[in-house]
Motif scaffolding. Structure first.
Motif, PDB file in Angstrom:
ATOM      1  N   THR A  62       6.813  10.195   8.377  1.00 11.52           N
ATOM      2  CA  THR A  62       6.765   8.749   8.195  1.00 11.52           C
ATOM      3  C   THR A  62       5.913   8.148   9.306  1.00 11.52           C
ATOM      4  OG1 THR A  62       8.991   8.760   7.242  1.00 11.52           O
ATOM      5  CG2 THR A  62       8.132   6.643   7.976  1.00 11.52           C
ATOM      6  N   ILE A  63       4.907   7.384   8.929  1.00  7.93           N
ATOM      7  CA  ILE A  63       4.048   6.690   9.891  1.00  7.93           C
ATOM      8  C   ILE A  63       4.397   5.206   9.846  1.00  7.93           C
ATOM      9  CG2 ILE A  63       1.682   6.132  10.556  1.00  7.93           C
ATOM     10  CD1 ILE A  63       0.797   8.659   9.032  1.00  7.93           C
ATOM     11  N   ILE A  64       4.756   4.652  10.994  1.00  9.20           N
ATOM     12  CA  ILE A  64       5.157   3.244  11.075  1.00  9.20           C
ATOM     13  C   ILE A  64       4.230   2.528  12.053  1.00  9.20           C
ATOM     14  CG2 ILE A  64       7.040   1.636  11.555  1.00  9.20           C
ATOM     15  CD1 ILE A  64       8.959   4.051  11.202  1.00  9.20           C
ATOM     16  N   ASN A  65       3.491   1.547  11.560  1.00  3.29           N
ATOM     17  CA  ASN A  65       2.660   0.734  12.444  1.00  3.29           C
ATOM     18  C   ASN A  65       2.711  -0.718  11.978  1.00  3.29           C
ATOM     19  OD1 ASN A  65       0.913   0.534  10.248  1.00  3.29           O
ATOM     20  ND2 ASN A  65      -0.494   2.096  11.014  1.00  3.29           N
ATOM     21  N   ARG A  66       1.866  -1.553  12.547  1.00  5.99           N
ATOM     22  CA  ARG A  66       1.946  -2.982  12.248  1.00  5.99           C
ATOM     23  C   ARG A  66       1.574  -3.287  10.801  1.00  5.99           C
ATOM     24  NH1 ARG A  66      -3.207  -4.962  15.932  1.00  5.99           N
ATOM     25  NH2 ARG A  66      -4.837  -3.883  14.756  1.00  5.99           N
ATOM     26  N   GLU A  67       0.906  -2.326  10.132  1.00 10.60           N
ATOM     27  CA  GLU A  67       0.535  -2.542   8.735  1.00 10.60           C
ATOM     28  C   GLU A  67       1.655  -2.168   7.778  1.00 10.60           C
ATOM     29  OE1 GLU A  67      -3.035  -0.369   8.131  1.00 10.60           O
ATOM     30  OE2 GLU A  67      -4.227  -1.622   9.481  1.00 10.60           O
ATOM     31  N   GLY A  68       2.713  -1.519   8.280  1.00 13.89           N
ATOM     32  CA  GLY A  68       3.829  -1.154   7.422  1.00 13.89           C
ATOM     33  C   GLY A  68       4.255   0.287   7.632  1.00 13.89           C
ATOM     34  N   THR A  69       4.948   0.847   6.634  1.00 15.59           N
ATOM     35  CA  THR A  69       5.496   2.196   6.689  1.00 15.59           C
ATOM     36  C   THR A  69       4.877   3.039   5.584  1.00 15.59           C
ATOM     37  OG1 THR A  69       7.590   1.392   7.596  1.00 15.59           O
ATOM     38  CG2 THR A  69       7.600   3.577   6.565  1.00 15.59           C
ATOM     39  N   SER A  70       4.414   4.253   5.957  1.00 15.47           N
ATOM     40  CA  SER A  70       3.811   5.157   4.988  1.00 15.47           C
ATOM     41  C   SER A  70       4.528   6.498   5.019  1.00 15.47           C
ATOM     42  CB  SER A  70       2.321   5.381   5.291  1.00 15.47           C
ATOM     43  OG  SER A  70       1.609   4.158   5.279  1.00 15.47           O
ATOM     44  N   GLN A  71       4.899   6.991   3.840  1.00 13.00           N
ATOM     45  CA  GLN A  71       5.471   8.326   3.702  1.00 13.00           C
ATOM     46  C   GLN A  71       4.324   9.262   3.326  1.00 13.00           C
ATOM     47  OE1 GLN A  71       8.656   8.823   4.418  1.00 13.00           O
ATOM     48  NE2 GLN A  71       9.263   6.661   4.504  1.00 13.00           N
ATOM     49  N   VAL A  72       4.132  10.317   4.115  1.00 13.58           N
ATOM     50  CA  VAL A  72       2.988  11.192   3.870  1.00 13.58           C
ATOM     51  C   VAL A  72       3.428  12.654   3.837  1.00 13.58           C
ATOM     52  CG1 VAL A  72       1.446   9.558   5.019  1.00 13.58           C
ATOM     53  CG2 VAL A  72       2.383  11.482   6.321  1.00 13.58           C
ATOM     54  N   LYS A  73       2.629  13.467   3.151  1.00 14.56           N
ATOM     55  CA  LYS A  73       2.737  14.916   3.217  1.00 14.56           C
ATOM     56  C   LYS A  73       1.420  15.402   3.791  1.00 14.56           C
ATOM     57  CE  LYS A  73       4.352  18.922   0.623  1.00 14.56           C
ATOM     58  NZ  LYS A  73       4.809  19.427  -0.705  1.00 14.56           N
ATOM     59  N   THR A  74       1.470  16.015   4.938  1.00 15.99           N
ATOM     60  CA  THR A  74       0.255  16.227   5.721  1.00 15.99           C
ATOM     61  C   THR A  74       0.271  17.575   6.426  1.00 15.99           C
ATOM     62  OG1 THR A  74      -1.077  15.254   7.510  1.00 15.99           O
ATOM     63  CG2 THR A  74       1.310  15.076   7.714  1.00 15.99           C
ATOM     64  N   TYR A  75      -0.929  18.038   6.773  1.00 23.20           N
ATOM     65  CA  TYR A  75      -1.048  19.238   7.598  1.00 23.20           C
ATOM     66  C   TYR A  75      -1.171  18.876   9.076  1.00 23.20           C
ATOM     67  CZ  TYR A  75      -1.675  22.534   3.723  1.00 23.20           C
ATOM     68  OH  TYR A  75      -1.477  23.320   2.619  1.00 23.20           O
ATOM     69  N   GLN A  76      -1.641  17.686   9.351  1.00 18.37           N
ATOM     70  CA  GLN A  76      -1.802  17.275  10.741  1.00 18.37           C
ATOM     71  C   GLN A  76      -1.863  15.764  10.844  1.00 18.37           C
ATOM     72  OE1 GLN A  76      -3.708  19.264  14.030  1.00 18.37           O
ATOM     73  NE2 GLN A  76      -5.474  17.905  13.827  1.00 18.37           N
ATOM     74  N   ILE A  77      -1.201  15.239  11.872  1.00 20.90           N
ATOM     75  CA  ILE A  77      -1.359  13.850  12.287  1.00 20.90           C
ATOM     76  C   ILE A  77      -1.917  13.890  13.703  1.00 20.90           C
ATOM     77  CG2 ILE A  77      -0.195  11.684  12.840  1.00 20.90           C
ATOM     78  CD1 ILE A  77       1.867  12.392  10.688  1.00 20.90           C
ATOM     79  N   ALA A  78      -3.022  13.186  13.915  1.00 23.80           N
ATOM     80  CA  ALA A  78      -3.656  13.160  15.228  1.00 23.80           C
ATOM     81  C   ALA A  78      -3.895  11.727  15.656  1.00 23.80           C
ATOM     82  CB  ALA A  78      -4.978  13.921  15.201  1.00 23.80           C
ATOM     83  N   ALA A  79      -3.740  11.484  16.947  1.00 28.01           N
ATOM     84  CA  ALA A  79      -4.034  10.169  17.520  1.00 28.01           C
ATOM     85  C   ALA A  79      -4.954  10.378  18.711  1.00 28.01           C
ATOM     86  CB  ALA A  79      -2.756   9.462  17.958  1.00 28.01           C
ATOM     87  N   GLY A  80      -6.150   9.828  18.634  1.00 27.34           N
ATOM     88  CA  GLY A  80      -7.125  10.003  19.697  1.00 27.34           C
ATOM     89  C   GLY A  80      -7.211   8.789  20.599  1.00 27.34           C
ATOM     90  N   VAL A 103      -2.623  -0.020  18.365  1.00 29.36           N
ATOM     91  CA  VAL A 103      -2.273  -0.021  19.781  1.00 29.36           C
ATOM     92  C   VAL A 103      -0.883   0.593  19.977  1.00 29.36           C
ATOM     93  CG1 VAL A 103      -3.749  -1.988  20.329  1.00 29.36           C
ATOM     94  CG2 VAL A 103      -1.359  -2.373  19.664  1.00 29.36           C
ATOM     95  N   GLU A 104      -0.149   0.743  18.871  1.00 29.24           N
ATOM     96  CA  GLU A 104       1.213   1.266  18.963  1.00 29.24           C
ATOM     97  C   GLU A 104       1.665   1.692  17.562  1.00 29.24           C
ATOM     98  OE1 GLU A 104       5.222  -0.078  21.443  1.00 29.24           O
ATOM     99  OE2 GLU A 104       3.824  -1.590  20.684  1.00 29.24           O
ATOM    100  N   PHE A 105       2.340   2.838  17.465  1.00 25.55           N
ATOM    101  CA  PHE A 105       2.902   3.268  16.183  1.00 25.55           C
ATOM    102  C   PHE A 105       3.941   4.366  16.424  1.00 25.55           C
ATOM    103  CE2 PHE A 105      -0.770   5.951  16.915  1.00 25.55           C
ATOM    104  CZ  PHE A 105      -0.358   7.213  16.528  1.00 25.55           C
ATOM    105  N   ASP A 106       4.688   4.695  15.379  1.00 25.99           N
ATOM    106  CA  ASP A 106       5.726   5.720  15.456  1.00 25.99           C
ATOM    107  C   ASP A 106       5.503   6.771  14.379  1.00 25.99           C
ATOM    108  OD1 ASP A 106       8.098   4.810  17.392  1.00 25.99           O
ATOM    109  OD2 ASP A 106       7.293   3.020  16.411  1.00 25.99           O
ATOM    110  N   ILE A 107       5.851   8.023  14.715  1.00 24.00           N
ATOM    111  CA  ILE A 107       5.848   9.127  13.756  1.00 24.00           C
ATOM    112  C   ILE A 107       7.255   9.721  13.734  1.00 24.00           C
ATOM    113  CG2 ILE A 107       4.892  11.372  13.117  1.00 24.00           C
ATOM    114  CD1 ILE A 107       2.832   9.162  13.001  1.00 24.00           C
ATOM    115  N   ARG A 108       7.799   9.818  12.517  1.00 27.97           N
ATOM    116  CA  ARG A 108       9.119  10.414  12.353  1.00 27.97           C
ATOM    117  C   ARG A 108       9.029  11.562  11.359  1.00 27.97           C
ATOM    118  NH1 ARG A 108      12.483   4.701  11.681  1.00 27.97           N
ATOM    119  NH2 ARG A 108      12.004   3.874  13.771  1.00 27.97           N
ATOM    120  N   THR A 109       9.777  12.628  11.611  1.00 25.16           N
ATOM    121  CA  THR A 109       9.832  13.774  10.711  1.00 25.16           C
ATOM    122  C   THR A 109      11.289  14.143  10.482  1.00 25.16           C
ATOM    123  OG1 THR A 109       9.588  15.268  12.613  1.00 25.16           O
ATOM    124  CG2 THR A 109       7.583  14.692  11.412  1.00 25.16           C
ATOM    125  N   LYS A 110      11.542  14.871   9.381  1.00 22.21           N
ATOM    126  CA  LYS A 110      12.918  15.235   9.063  1.00 22.21           C
ATOM    127  C   LYS A 110      13.527  16.097  10.160  1.00 22.21           C
ATOM    128  CE  LYS A 110      12.385  14.969   4.038  1.00 22.21           C
ATOM    129  NZ  LYS A 110      12.426  15.717   2.754  1.00 22.21           N
TER     130      LYS A 110
END
Length: 312
Positions: free
Chosen positions: A194-212, A271-278
């Protein structure tokens, strides 16, 4: 009659009077870095000829670096970190707490921060940049209170970091990354997040999440073609492909930072966000696993001063 000028002042050369005061540097050396066993005597001589007195301290664990900088902050006007991206990362909080500018002698394998800042890997030239004294304030990324300069990853990048040993990197260099990446890809499985940022919440199935935070990562890949370590933002992407081997087709896009043009790659600037996993998943920061999900990401604008060439 006016008194004659002081002899001490009268006999001083104007050239000597214009010389800047000497600076004191605390040089922290990681002997386990890929080039950590190289002699630093020519570099120290070059720095001292350039007006910088050097005190060298070698350490056996990256955890010692920040504490040493803070403990010895009153003995130095700047800190010089000798090692790779993981070593520089480990020094970050100490440099910030001590209020010292940081010089970089890139002695690691990937040296992505040096690449971002256009600091040459030739140590003599990197030393000349410190001597020249040009300073830039750059951003720090932060995950759960842990800093990073280049990139933080969940998924493939974290799996690669856990599989790469210091011996592999020292022996094989960048080839070690390629060998390790092939092993990771052969075992890779997508995960839900789950990606949570100022634009809202997105449920994703992914191989990688990266923040540069910076521009380069992974030995020269580009996090986003317009990314800057001084723009006060994090560049996020999520790799939502249906087959991990499709990465072979996307390789050139990742090298140039244009991967966001692919519909399978979700991107955002935050500038800020959250990543949550099961289940908790490890988070890789500049090559080291230091925390896990749930992960809170934020940017610390202009948090640290580095010696580097003027921004292009």
């Amino acid at each position: 009659m006016a008194a004659p000028p002081s002899t001490a002042v009268r006999n001083v050369s104007p050239a000597l009077m214009s010389l800047p005061a000497r600076r004191r540097a605390l040089m922290l050396v990681n002997p386990n870095a890929r080039r950590g066993t190289e002699s630093l005597d020519p570099i120290v001589n070059r720095l001292e000829a350039g007006g910088i007195d050097v005190a060298i301290e070698r350490f056996s664990s990256p955890g010692e670096v920040a504490a040493d900088i803070v403990r010895r902050r009153h003995e130095a006007d700047l800190a010089i970190v000798c090692g790779g991206d993981g070593t520089i990362n480990a020094a970050a909080n100490g440099v910030v707490a001590a209020g010292l500018p940081m010089g970089i002698l890139p002695m690691g394998t990937a040296n992505d921060l040096a690449r971002t800042l256009e600091i040459p890997t030739q140590l003599e030239l990197a030393a000349d940049i410190i001597i020249a004294g040009n300073q830039r304030k750059v951003d720090l990324g932060d995950v759960n209170g842990h800093p990073f300069f280049n990139v933080a990853t969940i998924g493939l990048g974290a799996d690669l970091a856990m599989g790469l040993t210091a011996e592999t990197k020292r022996r094989w260099g960048r080839l070690g990354y390629a060998i390790g990446a092939l092993k990771v890809l052969m075992q890779a499985r997508p995960f839900s997040a789950t990606i949570i940022n100022r634009e809202g919440t997105s449920q994703v199935k992914t191989y990688q999440i990266a923040a540069g935070n910076g521009r380069h990562y992974g030995g020269g890949s580009v996090i986003e073609q317009d990314a800057s370590i001084e723009d006060g933002r994090l560049d996020l992407y999520s790799l939502e492909i249906d087959n991990v081997w499709k990465l072979a087709l996307m390789l050139s896009a990742f090298r140039s930072g244009t991967h966001g043009a692919w519909e399978e790659v979700r991107t955002a600037r935050c500038v800020e966000f959250d990543i949550r996993t099961k289940k908790p998943r490890p988070v890789n920061l500049d090559g080291d696993i230091v925390t896990q999900t749930p992960a809170h990401f934020r940017i610390r604008p202009g948090a640290i001063t580095v010696f580097a060439p003027p921004a292009s």
